[in-house]
Write a protein that holds these residues in place. Sequence first.
Motif, PDB file in Angstrom:
ATOM      1  N   VAL A   1     -32.759  -3.955 -13.228  1.00  0.00           N
ATOM      2  CA  VAL A   1     -34.205  -3.785 -13.005  1.00  0.00           C
ATOM      3  C   VAL A   1     -34.800  -5.168 -12.796  1.00  0.00           C
ATOM      4  N   THR A   2     -35.862  -5.233 -12.001  1.00  0.00           N
ATOM      5  CA  THR A   2     -36.535  -6.509 -11.757  1.00  0.00           C
ATOM      6  C   THR A   2     -37.587  -6.731 -12.826  1.00  0.00           C
ATOM      7  N   GLU A   3     -37.920  -8.016 -13.052  1.00  0.00           N
ATOM      8  CA  GLU A   3     -38.819  -8.329 -14.146  1.00  0.00           C
ATOM      9  C   GLU A   3     -40.257  -7.890 -13.890  1.00  0.00           C
ATOM     10  N   ASP A   4     -40.577  -7.454 -12.666  1.00  0.00           N
ATOM     11  CA  ASP A   4     -41.941  -6.984 -12.437  1.00  0.00           C
ATOM     12  C   ASP A   4     -42.205  -5.627 -13.083  1.00  0.00           C
ATOM     13  N   VAL A   5     -41.146  -4.988 -13.657  1.00  0.00           N
ATOM     14  CA  VAL A   5     -41.400  -3.735 -14.383  1.00  0.00           C
ATOM     15  C   VAL A   5     -42.267  -3.996 -15.599  1.00  0.00           C
ATOM     16  N   PHE A   6     -42.301  -5.250 -16.084  1.00  0.00           N
ATOM     17  CA  PHE A   6     -43.136  -5.558 -17.234  1.00  0.00           C
ATOM     18  C   PHE A   6     -44.617  -5.372 -16.914  1.00  0.00           C
ATOM     19  N   LEU A   7     -44.960  -5.518 -15.637  1.00  0.00           N
ATOM     20  CA  LEU A   7     -46.363  -5.457 -15.233  1.00  0.00           C
ATOM     21  C   LEU A   7     -46.764  -4.073 -14.753  1.00  0.00           C
ATOM     22  N   ASN A   8     -45.840  -3.128 -14.769  1.00  0.00           N
ATOM     23  CA  ASN A   8     -46.140  -1.773 -14.333  1.00  0.00           C
ATOM     24  C   ASN A   8     -47.053  -1.097 -15.347  1.00  0.00           C
ATOM     25  N   ARG A   9     -47.999  -0.320 -14.855  1.00  0.00           N
ATOM     26  CA  ARG A   9     -48.921   0.360 -15.765  1.00  0.00           C
ATOM     27  C   ARG A   9     -48.192   1.379 -16.643  1.00  0.00           C
ATOM     28  N   ASN A  10     -47.003   1.797 -16.187  1.00  0.00           N
ATOM     29  CA  ASN A  10     -46.199   2.734 -16.974  1.00  0.00           C
ATOM     30  C   ASN A  10     -45.044   2.029 -17.669  1.00  0.00           C
ATOM     31  N   ALA A  11     -45.272   0.772 -18.084  1.00  0.00           N
ATOM     32  CA  ALA A  11     -44.207  -0.016 -18.700  1.00  0.00           C
ATOM     33  C   ALA A  11     -43.650   0.662 -19.946  1.00  0.00           C
ATOM     34  N   ASP A  12     -44.503   1.370 -20.695  1.00  0.00           N
ATOM     35  CA  ASP A  12     -44.028   2.048 -21.911  1.00  0.00           C
ATOM     36  C   ASP A  12     -43.008   3.131 -21.570  1.00  0.00           C
ATOM     37  N   HIS A  13     -43.258   3.893 -20.490  1.00  0.00           N
ATOM     38  CA  HIS A  13     -42.316   4.933 -20.080  1.00  0.00           C
ATOM     39  C   HIS A  13     -41.002   4.307 -19.588  1.00  0.00           C
ATOM     40  N   ILE A  14     -41.119   3.189 -18.870  1.00  0.00           N
ATOM     41  CA  ILE A  14     -39.911   2.494 -18.406  1.00  0.00           C
ATOM     42  C   ILE A  14     -39.090   2.027 -19.592  1.00  0.00           C
ATOM     43  N   LEU A  15     -39.773   1.507 -20.606  1.00  0.00           N
ATOM     44  CA  LEU A  15     -39.081   1.058 -21.810  1.00  0.00           C
ATOM     45  C   LEU A  15     -38.316   2.210 -22.462  1.00  0.00           C
ATOM     46  N   GLU A  16     -38.913   3.394 -22.504  1.00  0.00           N
ATOM     47  CA  GLU A  16     -38.232   4.555 -23.079  1.00  0.00           C
ATOM     48  C   GLU A  16     -36.975   4.899 -22.291  1.00  0.00           C
ATOM     49  N   THR A  17     -37.059   4.875 -20.962  1.00  0.00           N
ATOM     50  CA  THR A  17     -35.891   5.206 -20.132  1.00  0.00           C
ATOM     51  C   THR A  17     -34.769   4.193 -20.334  1.00  0.00           C
ATOM     52  N   VAL A  18     -35.125   2.902 -20.333  1.00  0.00           N
ATOM     53  CA  VAL A  18     -34.113   1.856 -20.505  1.00  0.00           C
ATOM     54  C   VAL A  18     -33.459   1.964 -21.878  1.00  0.00           C
ATOM     55  N   THR A  19     -34.274   2.219 -22.903  1.00  0.00           N
ATOM     56  CA  THR A  19     -33.718   2.383 -24.253  1.00  0.00           C
ATOM     57  C   THR A  19     -32.747   3.560 -24.294  1.00  0.00           C
ATOM     58  N   ARG A  20     -33.083   4.624 -23.609  1.00  0.00           N
ATOM     59  CA  ARG A  20     -32.211   5.801 -23.575  1.00  0.00           C
ATOM     60  C   ARG A  20     -30.890   5.473 -22.888  1.00  0.00           C
ATOM     61  N   PHE A  21     -30.932   4.671 -21.819  1.00  0.00           N
ATOM     62  CA  PHE A  21     -29.699   4.238 -21.157  1.00  0.00           C
ATOM     63  C   PHE A  21     -28.799   3.481 -22.136  1.00  0.00           C
ATOM     64  N   ARG A  22     -29.388   2.522 -22.841  1.00  0.00           N
ATOM     65  CA  ARG A  22     -28.594   1.670 -23.720  1.00  0.00           C
ATOM     66  C   ARG A  22     -28.009   2.457 -24.889  1.00  0.00           C
ATOM     67  N   GLU A  23     -28.700   3.520 -25.309  1.00  0.00           N
ATOM     68  CA  GLU A  23     -28.159   4.348 -26.385  1.00  0.00           C
ATOM     69  C   GLU A  23     -26.868   5.033 -25.969  1.00  0.00           C
ATOM     70  N   HIS A  24     -26.678   5.222 -24.653  1.00  0.00           N
ATOM     71  CA  HIS A  24     -25.451   5.829 -24.143  1.00  0.00           C
ATOM     72  C   HIS A  24     -24.394   4.780 -23.794  1.00  0.00           C
ATOM     73  N   GLY A  25     -24.668   3.515 -24.073  1.00  0.00           N
ATOM     74  CA  GLY A  25     -23.697   2.477 -23.794  1.00  0.00           C
ATOM     75  C   GLY A  25     -23.778   1.893 -22.407  1.00  0.00           C
ATOM     76  N   LEU A  26     -24.849   2.184 -21.689  1.00  0.00           N
ATOM     77  CA  LEU A  26     -25.011   1.674 -20.334  1.00  0.00           C
ATOM     78  C   LEU A  26     -25.680   0.303 -20.391  1.00  0.00           C
ATOM     79  N   SER A  27     -25.116  -0.686 -19.700  1.00  0.00           N
ATOM     80  CA  SER A  27     -25.641  -2.050 -19.720  1.00  0.00           C
ATOM     81  C   SER A  27     -26.865  -2.162 -18.812  1.00  0.00           C
ATOM     82  N   VAL A  28     -27.849  -2.938 -19.245  1.00  0.00           N
ATOM     83  CA  VAL A  28     -29.094  -3.137 -18.487  1.00  0.00           C
ATOM     84  C   VAL A  28     -29.230  -4.617 -18.152  1.00  0.00           C
ATOM     85  N   SER A  29     -29.384  -4.929 -16.859  1.00  0.00           N
ATOM     86  CA  SER A  29     -29.533  -6.310 -16.394  1.00  0.00           C
ATOM     87  C   SER A  29     -30.960  -6.545 -15.938  1.00  0.00           C
ATOM     88  N   LEU A  30     -31.468  -7.738 -16.247  1.00  0.00           N
ATOM     89  CA  LEU A  30     -32.791  -8.148 -15.764  1.00  0.00           C
ATOM     90  C   LEU A  30     -32.575  -9.000 -14.529  1.00  0.00           C
TER      91      LEU A  30
END
Length: 699
Positions: A552-581
């Motif tokens: 994901v690109t770092e401009d997701v931090f500025l998205n108005r739905n950043a909280d929802h994006i954070l939930e999705t990314v957290t869910r990925f990592r709970e399954h062992g999927l690596s997340v790159s910035l």
Amino acid sequence: MLRLSTPLTKPLSSLESYIKSIGRNYTQAVMVMSLLIGATYLTVMVALDRHALQQDISSLTSSQFIRFQQLANQTRALMRAAADSNLPEYIVAPMVDDIREAVADIRTMSGQLDELHRRIGQNLLEKLNPRDGTSELLRVDLNRRLADFLRRAGRVAGATNKERRQRYTFWGPIDFAVSSEGTLIRQFSDLINRTHDRSDISIDNAKMISTSLLALIAATLGLASAFLFSPLLKKLRNEHRRTMDFEFQLKQLAHNDSLTGIHNRSAFSEALGNLFNESRRSGAGFSVLLVDLDRFKSINDGFGHPAGDAVLRHVAAALERVFRSDDFVARLGGDEFAVLLPGIVDETTLANIANRAVATIATDFLFEARTLRVSASIGGAVVPNHATDEPGLMRVADLALYTAKSGRNTAVIFDEAALARRLEENQLSLALIVAVDRNEFVVHYQPKVNLLTGEPLGFEALVRWRHPNLGLLAPGRFLPLMEGPHLIRGMTRSVASIVGRDLRAWKDAGLVPGPIAINLPEALLVGEDGYEMLAQVIRENGLDWHDFAVEVTEDVFLNRNADHILETVTRFREHGLSVSLDDFGTGFASLVHLRDFPFDELKIDRSFVADIGTDTRSEQIVRAMIDLSRNLGKRCVAEGIETDMQRRFLVNAGCEIGQGYFFAKPQPAEVASERLPKGLVAAEPSMSAAARHIRRTAG
């Protein structure tokens, strides 16, 4: 006595009657004159009240016109800002708030104007004078058009930054102004003039009635009348004169740019319309030049808005020095300028003038003991050679400007080649709509390698478009043309499906590919779509979550739905999927974002890696990024490595993972698989030349 008394009684009686008659006549004259005075006073008061209402209407209409101009400029600024995908929300949000505030102000003024028109309709003189039906129809039509304009401005403010960027073309703000403001500006101007004319009628009525009534009582109350009414009439004239001066100042403000002092967009639109009218009447041609500053945003961001304002004033002064006194120089808004050149129809002459303007602007500019490098791109077009109407002229001039911007600090006069390039882009945009259905997207894989050994650690999946006529197209050719989140979603789903099938084939062949990184756009991170897409690919191909990685690109931090994006990314990592910035250092990420956002890997953008060995500042930034990732407990990946010197620098700085042409270009699955090891140990023949070189140099 009786004889004497009789004649004496008659004269006395006659005198008494005469005195009484004088008294009665005097009383009647006083009553009549009092009524006339009262009627005069009431008439003047009614006329003054009507005049005051007319002045209030004129003033409020002028204020509403200025507020409308501000709203139009703010809306265009927001649409232009939307073109910058890296623009932070804290900059966009105040612009949106200003637009909404302006919309509310204009609507409030409309309500006040309706109330004033209702009150003036109850005025006695207004009822006696025939109503101006044309003005009333003009006012109703203006209100209708203004309401429509406010709805459109509201939709722009209410849209997401992504939607604004995707909905408008490059010249959308100019078309927006020409199509929306032209009629409204003319209607505002006509309505202000008509309101002013009605105000003059109020003064004329007051003068006429007052003169007629005062003439009837001038013999006996001339002095008193002059004493009572002359000050009133003088005050009325002074008020009218002050109102005229105020309206003149308002017109000056409405047609001149407050920062640079030159004409503004409103005046430009009016002058352009006049030139077209003259051209249709006499056949006289003219030219237009659009001027856009290069890297103006970097000046504003690096030195502050005062420096940006100083640059704009410098450019305005430079343009006024270059062009003739009868040429029309205007600032359209932001860092955009325009020039109208009556009588210039030769393209070579226009090109020479435009190049002279480029050279005049491109001079070092001193601001607070700092030298600012200023340059501009200019696009031009000729009437009637290139266009015969306002929208067409602005469109072709903007195409020429678009071509000039690609080279910067240059001038381009419109030609057919520019139009052909634009048409080609439009055709590509149409073909993109069906690219997913036709399975035209393909995936190439670029390996991530261990910088110490050169061994592959995984891949990044990079999309390509196999166009039926143009062949294989790189992402930079078509991604900017993808309008609408549905196209992005469709393309990403296609990429994920291809990666899933390739992973399954590699595993069935006994190969160890490592995790494959897929770039997920914001549209798939906001809701459940991105998670469900990967889950389906994993289920269909019998894969594991750790077979994938998400970038994901770092401009997701500025998205108005950043909280929802954070939930999705957290869910990925709970399954062992690596997340790159991805693309770190090119956006607006702050240390707070890095602290709070759940990622595993930080990728240094290729723009920093490319300057290793040539720019010590970039090298210092790279070292700082590597130290930052290490201190945060994250992996660090360098992109765009093309030389062994860059690799060795990164290794010495502490970076262990990288990718770039030094190791391999993005390749189709069948070629990329040749580099993959079988089982847990890589066979020496499967290693790339770069890996073998690294093994030898590393000892």
